[in-house]
Design a protein around this motif. Structure first.
Motif, short mmCIF file in Angstrom:
data_model
loop_
_atom_site.label_atom_id
_atom_site.label_comp_id
_atom_site.label_asym_id
_atom_site.label_seq_id
_atom_site.Cartn_x
_atom_site.Cartn_y
_atom_site.Cartn_z
N LYS A 1 0.72 -1.31 0.01
CA LYS A 1 0.11 0.00 -0.02
C LYS A 1 0.78 1.35 0.02
N ILE A 2 2.20 1.11 0.65
CA ILE A 2 3.09 2.39 0.70
C ILE A 2 3.49 2.61 -0.90
N LEU A 3 3.91 1.45 -1.58
CA LEU A 3 4.48 1.37 -2.74
C LEU A 3 3.43 1.86 -3.84
N ILE A 4 2.28 1.77 -3.90
CA ILE A 4 1.09 2.06 -4.69
C ILE A 4 0.49 3.41 -4.16
N LEU A 5 0.33 4.38 -5.05
CA LEU A 5 -0.08 5.51 -4.99
C LEU A 5 -1.48 5.48 -4.41
N PRO A 6 -1.92 6.45 -3.44
CA PRO A 6 -3.08 6.63 -2.90
C PRO A 6 -4.29 6.51 -3.92
N ASN A 7 -4.27 6.96 -4.98
CA ASN A 7 -5.42 7.13 -6.03
C ASN A 7 -5.55 5.88 -6.65
N LYS A 8 -4.97 4.84 -6.23
CA LYS A 8 -5.07 3.56 -7.02
C LYS A 8 -6.44 2.80 -6.53
N ILE A 9 -6.90 1.97 -7.22
CA ILE A 9 -8.14 1.33 -6.81
C ILE A 9 -8.30 0.35 -5.65
N SER A 10 -9.07 0.58 -4.71
CA SER A 10 -9.05 -0.40 -3.47
C SER A 10 -9.10 -1.77 -3.66
N GLY A 11 -8.15 -2.42 -3.16
CA GLY A 11 -7.86 -3.99 -3.33
C GLY A 11 -6.73 -4.35 -4.30
N THR A 12 -6.25 -3.29 -4.93
CA THR A 12 -5.07 -3.51 -5.74
C THR A 12 -3.94 -4.50 -5.33
N THR A 13 -3.70 -4.37 -4.05
CA THR A 13 -2.60 -4.96 -3.33
C THR A 13 -2.90 -6.60 -3.18
N MET A 14 -4.09 -6.94 -3.25
CA MET A 14 -4.33 -8.26 -3.28
C MET A 14 -3.79 -8.91 -4.39
N ILE A 15 -3.74 -8.24 -5.55
CA ILE A 15 -3.34 -8.90 -6.76
C ILE A 15 -1.90 -9.21 -6.44
N PHE A 16 -1.14 -8.51 -6.15
CA PHE A 16 0.31 -8.72 -5.89
C PHE A 16 0.39 -9.77 -4.56
N ILE A 17 -0.42 -9.70 -3.71
CA ILE A 17 -0.23 -10.57 -2.38
C ILE A 17 -0.55 -12.23 -3.10
N SER A 18 -1.52 -12.08 -3.90
CA SER A 18 -1.61 -13.32 -4.45
C SER A 18 -0.58 -14.07 -5.28
#
Length: 227
Positions: free
Chosen positions: A59-76
């Motif tokens: 979440k720190i690496l991704i900008l705040p204006n990204k769509i919510s839940g984007t981090t789950m793609i990279f966690i998967s």
């Protein structure tokens, strides 16, 4: 000797002419239903803690204006590569992450998706990335070429990094394993060889974790550059 050594990575196992090596990648899916238990096990509690830590880092690496839940793609993505790497550490299980076919099939579609989205949605922003801030005017054409080449080779470097690290440790373990039968008459040397094998197995476990984390983090950084 080299042909026999590298042949350990060839997908040659089959049953009734049906190749079975790539099923080692699908075996990781068998671990997914554990997350649907009403009362989570200790392993699932540990895995949830790891996922939350990864979520906070991504979440720190991704900008705040990204769509919510984007981090789950990279966690998967991290979870899939990690489980695949660990499956390859077991005897007689095909290591799919040691082949460019597998790693490129992960990195290339992600990179293409980022590029298509970035050039379609944020064209000016993508052009700005080709020329770093403060570059002299005379060096701008060269910087555009250098940045374009570095951008084009990103999926290849992601794939080769993961493949090379997985192959290197497995090759060393294979070499030491093949040396064991030749030293069967010397128990002391054989014990030392087994101890070294255990150390290598521990190192390979660390490499499996680190490389899956590096792959996911670099993919996250690449996605943050297209917005």
């Amino acid at each position: 000797m080299m042909t026999n050594l590298f042949s350990s990575f060839d997908p040659s196992s089959n049953l009734f002419s049906i190749p079975l090596n790539w099923t080692s990648t699908l075996m990781t899916i068998l671990l997914i239903p554990l997350s649907y238990w009403i009362i989570p096990s200790r392993m699932m509690i540990l895995w949830n803690m790891i996922s939350m830590n990864l979520h906070n880092q991504f979440k720190i690496l991704i900008l705040p204006n990204k769509i919510s839940g984007t981090t789950m793609i990279f966690i998967s993505l991290f979870s899939f590569i990690l489980l695949t790497n660990f499956m390859g550490l077991f005897p007689y299980i095909f290591t799919s992450s040691s082949h460019l076919v597998f790693t490129l099939s992960l990195s290339l579609p992600l990179w293409l998706t980022f590029m298509i989205y970035g050039w379609y949605k944020n064209t000016n922003h993508m052009f700005i990335h080709l020329v770093p801030q403060g570059t002299p005017s005379i060096l701008m054409p060269f910087m555009v070429c250098i940045e374009s080449i570095s951008n084009l080779i990103r999926p290849g470097t992601l794939a080769v990094r993961l493949t090379a690290n997985m192959i290197a440790g497995h090759l060393l373990m294979t070499l030491l394993g093949n040396t064991g039968p030749l030293l069967i008459n010397s128990m002391l040397i054989l014990q030392i060889l087994i101890f070294i094998q255990l150390l290598l197995l521990t190192l390979e476990s660390a490499v499996a974790i680190i490389q899956s984390y590096v792959f996911a983090v670099l993919t996250t950084l690449y996605s943050s550059e297209v917005t």
